[in-house]
Design an enzyme around this catalytic site. Structure first.
Site, PDB file in Angstrom:
ATOM      1  N   TYR A 124      43.326  35.319  43.128  1.00 57.32           N
ATOM      2  CA  TYR A 124      43.533  36.772  43.082  1.00 57.32           C
ATOM      3  C   TYR A 124      44.410  37.232  44.244  1.00 57.32           C
ATOM      4  CZ  TYR A 124      42.399  41.772  43.085  1.00 57.32           C
ATOM      5  OH  TYR A 124      42.472  43.150  43.092  1.00 57.32           O
ATOM      6  N   SER A 162      46.188  44.804  47.147  1.00 61.00           N
ATOM      7  CA  SER A 162      44.821  44.732  47.672  1.00 61.00           C
ATOM      8  C   SER A 162      44.881  44.440  49.158  1.00 61.00           C
ATOM      9  CB  SER A 162      44.034  43.622  46.969  1.00 61.00           C
ATOM     10  OG  SER A 162      42.793  43.397  47.616  1.00 61.00           O
TER      11      SER A 162
END
Length: 307
Positions: free
Chosen positions: A200, A187
Site C-alpha cells: 500500500y 497517505s
C-alpha cells in the site's frame, strides 16, 4: 582561532535561520486562509465540473459534497450504484448542481472507455484521484496477506493505474483550456519506510512522484497538481476509527485540505497531520524497521479498529 570562531558563528546563524524558517512554515500552516487565500470563485474559475473517483463513501464523498457547495457540478465514480444514487440525490437537493454518476470497479481492467465516454467534452475544473484500496485492514508482512496474487492485482490497479489513466483522460482538456487542478489523495505513510504496509505504501509513493513530475511538466500550462497525504481519517477503509485530536471525520479533513490548495505540490491537508508527519520523519529508520515496532504498530491499529 578567528577562523574557528567564524565557522561556529556561521553554523549558529544557519541553525537559527533554519529554526526561524521552520517556525514561519508552521505559522503559515496554522493560518491557511491568510497565507494561501482562495478567491470565492476559485473553483468555478477553473471550470464547471469536478470529477471524483471513489466517491460513494469517505473522503471521496466528502470531496464531492464540498466541491458541489463551491458551485461545481460533479461526476462521482465508484462501484456501488445505490450509494452513488443516494449521494447524487443528496447533492442535487442541497446544492442544485448537476450530478453524473458512473458505476465502475477500479480494481478491474478495461473500464476507462465508459468513463471517457461519459465525461467527454466536460469543462473539468478539478480531478480528485481519491480511490484507493488496502490489501488488508490489519497491517502484516507481504506473504501473510490472504489471496496475495489477487490483492496485488487489485491494489495496483486501483491505487496506481486508476490515477494514471484518469490523468490521461482529463489532462488534455485542461491543457487545451490552460487551467485545472489535479488533486491526488496519497497517505502519510508514504513519507517514511513503512514495513507491514509495504504494498500500500509503495503505491502511495508512486502517486506522489507521479504528481510531482506532472507538476514540473505542466505548470507552465496553468495546471495545478497536488498530493494530499493524511494520517488518521475515519472512513470505511480505516474501520471507522473513533475520531480524536489526530483522527478527523472525512468532512473535516476535506474542508481543511482544500484550504491548502495553494500551499505547494504536497501537503498533509491539516496542521495536525503536518506536525505528526514531521515527528514521524524524525524517528530513526532503524526504529521503523524493527520487529518490535512492527508488533506494536499492529496492536495499535487493532485497538483503533476495535474502538
Amino acid at each position: 582561532m578567528a577562523l574557528i570562531e567564524l565557522i561556529f558563528t556561521l553554523v549558529g546563524a544557519c541553525v537559527v535561520l533554519f529554526c526561524c524558517a521552520r517556525l514561519a512554515h508552521v505559522l503559515m500552516k496554522l493560518y491557511p486562509r491568510v497565507w494561501y487565500p482562495l478567491p470565492e470563485n476559485f473553483f468555478t474559475s477553473m471550470g464547471k465540473w469536478a470529477v471524483i473517483t471513489g466517491a460513494s463513501d469517505g473522503i471521496g464523498k466528502a470531496y464531492a459534497q464540498e466541491l458541489a457547495r463551491h458551485g461545481l457540478n460533479v461526476v462521482i465514480i465508484s462501484r456501488t450504484k445505490e450509494k452513488l444514487d443516494r449521494l447524487a440525490r443528496d447533492i442535487e437537493v442541497k446544492t442544485g448542481v448537476k450530478v453524473i454518476t458512473i458505476v465502475t470497479d477500479f480494481t478491474k481492467e478495461d473500464i476507462y472507455g465508459v468513463i471517457k465516454e461519459n465525461i467527454q467534452g466536460l469543462d473539468v475544473a478539478i480531478l480528485v484521484n481519491n480511490v484507493g484500496k488496502l490489501p488488508t485492514f490489519i497491517p502484516c508482512r507481504l506473504l501473510e496477506i490472504d489471496h496475495l496474487e489477487e490483492k496485488m492485482y487489485q491494489v495496483i490497479n486501483c491505487n496506481v493505474k486508476t490515477t494514471v489513466k484518469m490523468c490521461r483522460i482529463i489532462l488534455p482538456g485542461m491543457v487545451e483550456r490552460g487551467r485545472g487542478i489535479i488533486l491526488t489523495v496519497s497517505s502519510g505513510i508514504a513519507k517514511i519506510p513503512c514495513p507491514i504496509y509495504t504494498l500500500y505504501a509503495a503505491t502511495k509513493v508512486f502517486l506522489e512522484r507521479f504528481s510531482q513530475g506532472l507538476q514540473a511538466e505542466y505548470r507552465s500550462d496553468g495546471i495545478l497538481f497536488q498530493t494530499v497525504s493524511p494520517f488518521g481519517v475515519s472512513t470505511a477503509m480505516t474501520g471507522y476509527q473513533k475520531t480524536d485530536f489526530f483522527t478527523f471525520t472525512a468532512e473535516e479533513f476535506v474542508r481543511n485540505s482544500l484550504m491548502y490548495l495553494k500551499a505547494g505540490e504536497q501537503t498533509y491537508g491539516s496542521i495536525v497531520h503536518a506536525v505528526l508527519g514531521w515527528v514521524i520523519q524524525a524517528i530513526p529508520t532503524w526504529v521503523l524497521r524493527s520487529e518490535a515496532f512492527h508488533h506494536n504498530f499492529q496492536e495499535f491499529v487493532k485497538k483503533k479498529m476495535d474502538s
